[in-house]
Every structure is written in C-alpha cells, then in structure tokens.
Enzyme design. Structure first.
Site, PDB file in Angstrom:
ATOM      1  N   ARG A 148       0.861  -1.179   0.000  1.00 27.62           N
ATOM      2  CA  ARG A 148       0.000   0.000   0.000  1.00 27.62           C
ATOM      3  C   ARG A 148       0.902   1.235   0.000  1.00 27.62           C
ATOM      4  NH1 ARG A 148      -2.100  -3.360   4.236  1.00 27.62           N
ATOM      5  NH2 ARG A 148      -4.180  -4.176   3.775  1.00 27.62           N
ATOM      6  N   LYS A 172      -2.000  -1.861   8.098  1.00 28.93           N
ATOM      7  CA  LYS A 172      -3.114  -1.220   8.803  1.00 28.93           C
ATOM      8  C   LYS A 172      -3.126  -1.655  10.265  1.00 28.93           C
ATOM      9  CE  LYS A 172      -6.245  -0.609   4.872  1.00 28.93           C
ATOM     10  NZ  LYS A 172      -7.586  -0.913   4.309  1.00 28.93           N
ATOM     11  N   HIS A 244      -1.963   2.128  -6.103  1.00 31.55           N
ATOM     12  CA  HIS A 244      -2.622   0.890  -5.683  1.00 31.55           C
ATOM     13  C   HIS A 244      -2.748  -0.108  -6.834  1.00 31.55           C
ATOM     14  CE1 HIS A 244      -4.363  -0.560  -1.962  1.00 31.55           C
ATOM     15  NE2 HIS A 244      -5.317  -1.172  -2.638  1.00 31.55           N
ATOM     16  N   ARG A 247      -0.310  -2.861  -6.578  1.00 34.40           N
ATOM     17  CA  ARG A 247      -0.684  -3.882  -5.586  1.00 34.40           C
ATOM     18  C   ARG A 247      -1.660  -4.891  -6.201  1.00 34.40           C
ATOM     19  NH1 ARG A 247      -1.082  -4.753   0.045  1.00 34.40           N
ATOM     20  NH2 ARG A 247      -3.179  -5.151   0.861  1.00 34.40           N
ATOM     21  N   HIS A 270      -4.053  -8.963   4.152  1.00 35.70           N
ATOM     22  CA  HIS A 270      -5.510  -8.920   4.281  1.00 35.70           C
ATOM     23  C   HIS A 270      -5.932  -9.708   5.522  1.00 35.70           C
ATOM     24  CE1 HIS A 270      -6.227  -8.186  -0.308  1.00 35.70           C
ATOM     25  NE2 HIS A 270      -6.006  -7.071   0.360  1.00 35.70           N
ATOM     26  N   TYR A 279      -9.482 -11.179  -6.454  1.00 35.20           N
ATOM     27  CA  TYR A 279      -8.537 -11.452  -7.540  1.00 35.20           C
ATOM     28  C   TYR A 279      -8.885 -12.724  -8.299  1.00 35.20           C
ATOM     29  CZ  TYR A 279      -6.024  -7.723  -5.312  1.00 35.20           C
ATOM     30  OH  TYR A 279      -5.703  -6.504  -4.786  1.00 35.20           O
TER      31      TYR A 279
END
Length: 300
Positions: A148, A172, A244, A247, A270, A279
């Site tokens: 990210r 995150k 992004h 990514r 994730h 994906y």
C-alpha cells in the site's frame, strides 16, 4: 452526551482499542461530521443517544443526492459502527441504523497492469535525473512487494532483511508482516540507497526512512500519485492508474502464475480471505487453466 464528546471518545476507541490507522480513524470521523453538519444545517437539536432512525433516514436521503452508491454505502457502514460503539459503551440499547439498508452496488474489479506495461514505465524513468533511481525503486517496490502507499512511505532501512530475502512491512493498525523480496527489487533499492540517497542532506527524523524527497524528508501520498501518473503518461499507458494498481497487479500476476490464495492473503496483509478473493474474478483464463489441469473430467 454531546456529539463532540461522543466523537472524541469514538476516535480514542478506534485508535487504542481497535488499533486502526490514522487514515481509517479520519475516514470514520468524516462520516460522523457529515451527520453533525446535517443536524446543524437543519437546526435539529438532538444528542447521539436520542437520535432516531427517522432522522438518520432523512440524512441518508439528503446525502444520496450528491454521493454515488458506493460512497453512500461507506457512510452508512461508518454510522452503523459508530452506533454499535455507543451500544458497546452502554449509552444506547439499539442501533438506529439497523433498518437502513445500503444501496446495491456491484463489486468493482481492480484495474491491472500487464508486466510489459510495468516494464514500459520503468524504462520511461530518466535515470540521469536526481530522482530517477528513487522513482525506479519506488515502482519496483510497489509492484514487487504489493505494498500500500502508506506502507511504502513508512518503509525503513531497518525493515530491510535482504540476507533473509524479506522486508518487514507495517500495515493497517500497525500490524507487521514479512514480505518476500525479489533480487531485482533488492538491487534497485540498494542502488538508490548507495547512490542517490547518499547525496541528500537528510532530516534527522527521516534518517531511517527509505524513500525521501529532494530536501531529505519523507515523501507524501500526493507525491507518489504524481510520480506514478507522470510515468504512466510518459510510457503511453492509457489506463487510469494509481499506486494501488501495482498492488492489484502484484496479486493478480501471482494468482495467474499458480500462487495459492492463502499465500497471497498473507503477503498483502488482508485480515480476511474474502478480501483477497476479488482477484479470483480478475482473470477468468487462469480459472479455466486450473479446471483443465486438475479436474478429472478434463481428460475425457
């Protein structure tokens, strides 16, 4: 309880107890600010403890005039989380957002660059420019490690474990993960560190930060967006891309070449496998290849 106090307490809860990033806290807070502005504009004096579903429905109706379904859905989700917090703290018994449904939205598939398009962008970099080696390392790190923007900006020299073949990434909620690094990404980062970066007068607070601006300080998100879009234009790429996009390309190319979804989930950081599953919908040809290769009926 006033709205100002409720919002302050909610911010502290998100930061301390949920461990959300500053960006996430700011986005959630923005949803509450929109509601507060609506109440003030319409001279509605009511506390967060007493506000009703009817008032909230009117607010959602008003914002629907200027926001697309995806943005409306995000605001509704943010408000539901806020009132869940008030219930958790014992201020309310029921969530007034429960009866308010989010608009139906299709799941947007991410844009993806091909390997040749990524190579074109790297070739388009002017290495005679003082920032050339840095920009090449930035593009390769975004794509080669699937980072990210915030993770790229926070990447530090002390996070590089090239002998072991990994970099440490802070994602995150300050959650850390180790991501494998390829030799080409390692080489581009090393060349930038040993050559270009050594010529900067580095600000003391940025001494461990890898990617710096020409003044020796941390880069901003806006600068990364500008670098990416300028390079895409120079490379003649017509797609609307952002940092992004690399990514998304990282994950899609791994899947196309046989990586399992669980490994991709770990590398992307994730929390839920369902986030990574998007994906699976990007390239149907890969799914057909898996079917023909592994299903017993494919040999008939």
């Amino acid at each position: 309880m006033t709205w100002a106090q409720a919002l302050l307490d909610y911010k502290n809860y998100m930061l301390i107890e949920r461990g959300l990033s500053d960006n996430s806290v700011a986005n959630y807070s923005l949803d509450i600010h929109k509601l507060i502005n609506h109440l003030e504009t319409n001279k509605i004096s009511i506390s967060p403890i007493k506000i009703s579903a009817e008032i909230l429905q009117q607010f959602i109706f008003e914002i629907a005039k200027s926001l697309n379904p995806r943005s409306q859905s995000r605001v509704i989700s943010g408000l539901k989380s806020f009132f869940d917090y008030l219930i958790f703290e014992g201020y309310r018994e029921h969530n007034p957002m429960e009866i308010i449904e989010s608009p139906k939205i299709g799941r947007k598939l991410p844009d993806v660059l091909s390997l040749s398009e990524i190579d074109k962008m790297i070739v388009a970099i002017d290495l005679s420019n003082a920032q050339g080696e840095r920009n090449r390392a930035i593009i390769e790190t975004l794509y080669g490690c699937g980072l990210r923007v915030s993770e790229l900006l926070d990447l530090r020299i002390s996070d590089l474990f090239f002998k072991e073949g990994f970099i440490k990434v802070t994602g995150k909620g300050d959650k850390q993960r180790f991501v494998p690094v390829s030799s080409i990404t390692e080489n581009y980062i090393t060349e930038y560190l040993q050559n270009s970066r050594n010529n900067y007068t580095i600000h003391p607070k940025a001494s461990d930060i890898i990617f710096l601006n020409r003044r020796g300080n941390s880069l901003t998100r806006a600068m990364i967006f500008t670098i990416v879009r300028n390079l895409a234009k120079q490379a003649g790429i017509q797609k609307k891309i952002s940092p992004h996009t690399f990514r998304h390309s990282f994950a899609t190319h791994l899947l196309e070449n046989g990586a399992d979804l669980r490994a991709i989930q770990l590398m992307l950081g994730h929390e839920s496998i369902t986030t990574t599953e998007i994906y699976m919908h990007v390239d149907k040809s890969h799914l057909k290849q898996v079917m023909h290769s592994f299903h017993p009926r494919s040999n008939y």
